[in-house]
Design an enzyme around this catalytic site. Structure first.
Site, PDB file in Angstrom:
ATOM      1  CG  ASP A  13      66.655 -45.556  91.295  1.00 26.64           C
ATOM      2  OD1 ASP A  13      66.612 -44.335  91.516  1.00 26.64           O
ATOM      3  OD2 ASP A  13      66.003 -46.396  91.944  1.00 26.64           O
ATOM      4  CE  LYS A  16      65.931 -40.483  86.345  1.00 29.85           C
ATOM      5  NZ  LYS A  16      65.971 -41.848  86.876  1.00 29.85           N
ATOM      6  CB  ALA A  39      63.747 -37.803  91.892  1.00 30.37           C
ATOM      7  N   GLY A  40      65.778 -39.679  93.563  1.00 28.84           N
ATOM      8  CA  GLY A  40      67.049 -39.663  94.280  1.00 28.84           C
ATOM      9  C   GLY A  40      68.136 -39.710  93.227  1.00 28.84           C
ATOM     10  CG  HIS A  41      68.085 -37.478  90.346  1.00 26.53           C
ATOM     11  ND1 HIS A  41      67.441 -36.475  89.677  1.00 26.53           N
ATOM     12  CD2 HIS A  41      67.322 -38.587  90.183  1.00 26.53           C
ATOM     13  CE1 HIS A  41      66.330 -36.958  89.135  1.00 26.53           C
ATOM     14  NE2 HIS A  41      66.232 -38.233  89.432  1.00 26.53           N
ATOM     15  CB  THR A 128      59.105 -42.389  97.572  1.00 23.84           C
ATOM     16  OG1 THR A 128      58.242 -41.360  97.076  1.00 23.84           O
ATOM     17  CG2 THR A 128      59.804 -43.068  96.413  1.00 23.84           C
ATOM     18  NE  ARG A 142      39.400 -29.418  87.511  1.00 25.14           N
ATOM     19  CZ  ARG A 142      38.405 -29.753  86.693  1.00 25.14           C
ATOM     20  NH1 ARG A 142      38.166 -29.035  85.642  1.00 25.14           N
ATOM     21  NH2 ARG A 142      37.667 -30.804  86.945  1.00 25.14           N
ATOM     22  CD  GLN A 224      59.929 -39.871  89.518  1.00 27.13           C
ATOM     23  OE1 GLN A 224      59.387 -38.983  88.866  1.00 27.13           O
ATOM     24  NE2 GLN A 224      60.586 -39.588  90.629  1.00 27.13           N
ATOM     25  NE  ARG A 303      61.279 -48.166  98.707  1.00 27.91           N
ATOM     26  CZ  ARG A 303      60.213 -47.922  97.951  1.00 27.91           C
ATOM     27  NH1 ARG A 303      59.143 -48.687  98.043  1.00 27.91           N
ATOM     28  NH2 ARG A 303      60.211 -46.917  97.101  1.00 27.91           N
ATOM     29  NE  ARG A 305      68.134 -47.951  93.338  1.00 27.08           N
ATOM     30  CZ  ARG A 305      69.191 -47.170  93.131  1.00 27.08           C
ATOM     31  NH1 ARG A 305      70.278 -47.656  92.546  1.00 27.08           N
ATOM     32  NH2 ARG A 305      69.165 -45.909  93.490  1.00 27.08           N
ATOM     33  CB  SER A 415      77.921 -44.596  82.108  1.00 22.90           C
ATOM     34  OG  SER A 415      78.348 -44.392  83.421  1.00 22.90           O
ATOM     35  N   GLY A 417      81.366 -46.282  85.017  1.00 23.92           N
ATOM     36  CA  GLY A 417      81.611 -46.037  86.438  1.00 23.92           C
ATOM     37  C   GLY A 417      80.837 -44.807  86.856  1.00 23.92           C
TER      38      GLY A 417
HETATM   39  P1  GDP Z   1      69.133 -41.702  88.872  1.00 25.92           P
HETATM   40  O1  GDP Z   1      67.987 -41.662  89.821  1.00 25.92           O
HETATM   41  O2  GDP Z   1      68.732 -42.199  87.529  1.00 25.92           O
HETATM   42  O3  GDP Z   1      69.870 -40.402  88.776  1.00 25.92           O
HETATM   43  O4  GDP Z   1      70.158 -42.780  89.437  1.00 25.92           O
HETATM   44  P2  GDP Z   1      70.570 -43.010  90.989  1.00 25.92           P
HETATM   45  O5  GDP Z   1      71.475 -41.928  91.399  1.00 25.92           O
HETATM   46  O6  GDP Z   1      69.362 -43.265  91.806  1.00 25.92           O
HETATM   47  O7  GDP Z   1      71.313 -44.408  90.888  1.00 25.92           O
HETATM   48  C1  GDP Z   1      72.356 -44.635  90.011  1.00 25.92           C
HETATM   49  C2  GDP Z   1      73.561 -45.109  90.823  1.00 25.92           C
HETATM   50  O8  GDP Z   1      74.509 -45.675  89.942  1.00 25.92           O
HETATM   51  C3  GDP Z   1      74.284 -43.996  91.536  1.00 25.92           C
HETATM   52  O9  GDP Z   1      74.827 -44.501  92.722  1.00 25.92           O
HETATM   53  C4  GDP Z   1      75.395 -43.614  90.557  1.00 25.92           C
HETATM   54  O10 GDP Z   1      76.528 -43.038  91.191  1.00 25.92           O
HETATM   55  C5  GDP Z   1      75.741 -44.958  89.995  1.00 25.92           C
HETATM   56  N1  GDP Z   1      76.248 -44.983  88.603  1.00 25.92           N
HETATM   57  C6  GDP Z   1      75.873 -44.199  87.559  1.00 25.92           C
HETATM   58  N2  GDP Z   1      76.497 -44.608  86.425  1.00 25.92           N
HETATM   59  C7  GDP Z   1      77.271 -45.659  86.775  1.00 25.92           C
HETATM   60  C8  GDP Z   1      78.128 -46.532  86.035  1.00 25.92           C
HETATM   61  O11 GDP Z   1      78.289 -46.432  84.825  1.00 25.92           O
HETATM   62  N3  GDP Z   1      78.750 -47.525  86.740  1.00 25.92           N
HETATM   63  C9  GDP Z   1      78.578 -47.697  88.078  1.00 25.92           C
HETATM   64  N4  GDP Z   1      79.214 -48.685  88.670  1.00 25.92           N
HETATM   65  N5  GDP Z   1      77.770 -46.894  88.796  1.00 25.92           N
HETATM   66  C10 GDP Z   1      77.119 -45.898  88.153  1.00 25.92           C
HETATM   67  P1  IMO Z   2      64.619 -41.486  90.269  1.00 23.13           P
HETATM   68  O1  IMO Z   2      64.367 -40.123  89.690  1.00 23.13           O
HETATM   69  C1  IMO Z   2      62.995 -45.408  91.271  1.00 23.13           C
HETATM   70  C2  IMO Z   2      58.764 -45.586  92.336  1.00 23.13           C
HETATM   71  C3  IMO Z   2      58.430 -45.987  93.755  1.00 23.13           C
HETATM   72  C4  IMO Z   2      57.097 -46.688  93.524  1.00 23.13           C
HETATM   73  C5  IMO Z   2      56.459 -45.851  92.419  1.00 23.13           C
HETATM   74  C6  IMO Z   2      55.470 -44.805  92.920  1.00 23.13           C
HETATM   75  O2  IMO Z   2      65.628 -41.533  91.330  1.00 23.13           O
HETATM   76  O3  IMO Z   2      64.839 -42.468  89.174  1.00 23.13           O
HETATM   77  P2  IMO Z   2      55.775 -42.452  94.152  1.00 23.13           P
HETATM   78  O4  IMO Z   2      56.408 -42.116  95.460  1.00 23.13           O
HETATM   79  O5  IMO Z   2      56.383 -41.765  92.976  1.00 23.13           O
HETATM   80  O6  IMO Z   2      54.281 -42.317  94.172  1.00 23.13           O
HETATM   81  O7  IMO Z   2      56.068 -44.043  93.962  1.00 23.13           O
HETATM   82  O8  IMO Z   2      57.531 -45.199  91.755  1.00 23.13           O
HETATM   83  N1  IMO Z   2      59.694 -44.435  92.214  1.00 23.13           N
HETATM   84  C7  IMO Z   2      60.968 -44.547  91.862  1.00 23.13           C
HETATM   85  N2  IMO Z   2      61.739 -45.633  91.625  1.00 23.13           N
HETATM   86  N3  IMO Z   2      63.540 -44.179  91.097  1.00 23.13           N
HETATM   87  C8  IMO Z   2      62.778 -43.081  91.289  1.00 23.13           C
HETATM   88  O9  IMO Z   2      63.221 -41.833  91.001  1.00 23.13           O
HETATM   89  C9  IMO Z   2      61.447 -43.233  91.737  1.00 23.13           C
HETATM   90  N4  IMO Z   2      60.462 -42.371  92.059  1.00 23.13           N
HETATM   91  C10 IMO Z   2      59.394 -43.120  92.326  1.00 23.13           C
HETATM   92  O10 IMO Z   2      59.396 -46.853  94.285  1.00 23.13           O
HETATM   93  O11 IMO Z   2      57.318 -47.972  92.995  1.00 23.13           O
HETATM   94 MG    MG Z   3      67.394 -42.457  91.666  1.00 31.01          MG
END
Ligand code: GDP
Ligand code: IMO
Ligand code: MG
Length: 427
Positions: A13, A16, A39-41, A128, A142, A224, A303, A305, A415, A417
């Protein structure tokens, strides 16, 4: 642009997807190389917010090839949901391709994940519950199914004759869960074959070979983060794949020599979802403040963080094992109203006073470690509209330069914002 991997440098998170989306404008091919819908992007572009789980963030450009590589695990129903959501937004999916070697998450994988978490007691990982660990376990044992298996009736039938007796024994005896008949699994597989049919890319060798020949620019999208890596992270509190830079070669079919750069994305502080050690965690009002200002709630599970100060000890380690060539530092704007900002530059063992500058890989001692902080003065002004490095407040630049010193790695992107536009390219 050179061929580049975007890696999470902390516990996920880090932002990325924002960085991937940004770099994708100059790429031809974007490859997801590990993980699944754990993952949640998030990408914010043209005032709209898009959330991705499996599909590479570059899909928004319409004219890029977005390839879900062999190193990933795919939960078909989730994949379908994501596709439907993007279609509703009129996003062009003609460039989306899935490797036939990607692993399929079957219903028993999510059931085992849920059951293991429910019964693990102290050993709970806080997954997750998307079946990630059990799918990778079967791949390694396998006895997994791959996307390509769905399209050969006889091979699938033969594979299921081997897989199902083993799996059903485990389901019944180890997990006290429902077993599966071959007929019902074949029925499921038919459904899955239709879900993947428009996207499965049996010509992936040609795709990669031509990309190399034509010197196409490739962007590898990590999910991750390094500290969740199954080999290098805070094991066992990790995911089951290799988010590190090296994972990009294994999870895509591209050789390591094709990779020119590895950009590690890190927040100006640290967050973590799920269980596991976190030396700089703030269980006080500052932690709550960072959580509120940074909107630190999971994209996949909702959840909250856990939040803490920047940890230069783990990050220096992440630079090493993640193979980082530079850092993209995100969310630095979250500190706009902070008088002071702390950086953890070492750990101290409360039992004997031992100081650690290098990350101790035995995570069971982490409960005895406390952070040794260095305090930096804040800048107390809005930086979200700054677009040039020189225009950042002096204290902000000092903070960034101190991080570079501690990490012995340059910061290439800052970054300020969530929006695409809110980015400073340093060099
Ligand atoms: P990822 O899993 O690494 O792609 O990141 P997530 O999307 O899970 O979480 C990053 C959060 O931070 C998202 O809500 C983005 O929109 C936000 N974000 C990313 N870069 C910035 C930044 O530079 N400033 C702020 N305030 N928010 C950001
Ligand atoms: P992005 O790509 C944050 C964490 C889970 C748990 C551990 C194992 O958005 O950064 P899993 O379901 O993979 O077996 O869970 O890894 N986890 C993450 N935490 N961002 C993620 O993805 C994650 N993907 C898994 O919370 O602690
Ligand atoms: Mg994420």
């Amino acid at each position: 642009m050179k061929n580049c991997v975007v890696v999470g440098a902390q516990w996920g998170d880090e932002g990325k997807a924002k960085i991937t989306d940004l770099l994708a404008q100059n790429a031809d091919l974007i490859i997801r190389y590990q993980g699944g819908c754990n993952a949640g992007h998030t990408v914010v572009a043209h005032g709209k917010t898009f959330k991705f789980h499996l599909i590479p963030s570059g899909i928004l450009y319409g004219n890029k090839i977005c390839f879900i590589g062999n190193g990933t695990v795919i939960l078909p129903e989730y994949f379908q949901q994501e596709i439907d959501g993007l279609k509703q937004e009129n996003i062009d999916l003609s460039g989306l391709k899935v490797s036939p070697l990607a692993s399929i998450t079957m219903p028993w994988h999510t059931e085992i994940d849920g059951q293991s978490e429910r019964t693990a007691g102290k050993g709970k990982i806080g997954t997750t519950k998307k079946g990630i660990g059990p799918t990778y376990t079967d791949k390694m044992q396998r006895i997994g199914l791959k996307v390509g298996d769905l399209y050969s009736e006889t091979a699938l039938s033969e594979k299921l004759d081997i897989i199902l007796p083993v799996k059903n024994k485990q389901l019944k005896e180890l997990y006290d869960l429902k077993t599966y008949t071959k007929e019902e699994v074949l029925e499921l597989c038919k459904k899955y074959a239709e879900i993947f049919r428009p996207y499965v890319c049996f010509e992936w060798q040609e795709l990669l070979r031509n990309a190399k020949k034509e010197n196409k620019k490739v962007l590898f999208e990590g999910a991750q983060g390094v500290m969740l890596d199954v080999d290098f992270g805070t094991y066992p509190f990790v995911t089951s794949s290799n988010p590190v830079g090296g994972g990009a070669a294994v999870g895509s079919g591209y050789g390591p020599k094709e990779i020119d750069e590895v950009i590690g994305v890190a927040k100006a502080y640290v967050t973590r979802v799920g269980e596991g050690p976190f030396v700089t965690e703030l269980e006080d009002e500052i932690g709550t403040l960072i959580q509120e200002i940074g909107h630190e709630f999971g994209v996949t599970t909702g959840r909250p963080r856990r939040c803490g100060w920047f940890d230069a000890v783990t990050m220096r380690y992440a630079c090493l094992v993640g193979g980082l060539t530079s850092i993209a530092l995100t969310k630095i704007d979250v500190f706009d109203n902070f008088d002071e900002i702390k950086i953890c530059k070492a750990y101290k063992d409360i039992r004997d006073g031992q100081i650690y500058y290098d990350y101790p890989t035995d995570v069971f001692i982490h409960k005895y470690l406390e952070p040794v902080y260095e305090i930096m003065e804040g800048w107390c002004e809005d930086i979200t509209k700054v677009r040039k490095y020189e225009d950042l407040p002096r204290n902000c630049r000092r903070y960034l330069e101190r991080l570079e010193q501690l990490l012995e790695t340059p910061i290439s992107i800052v970054s300020v914002g969530p929006d695409r536009e809110q980015t400073i390219f340093k060099n």
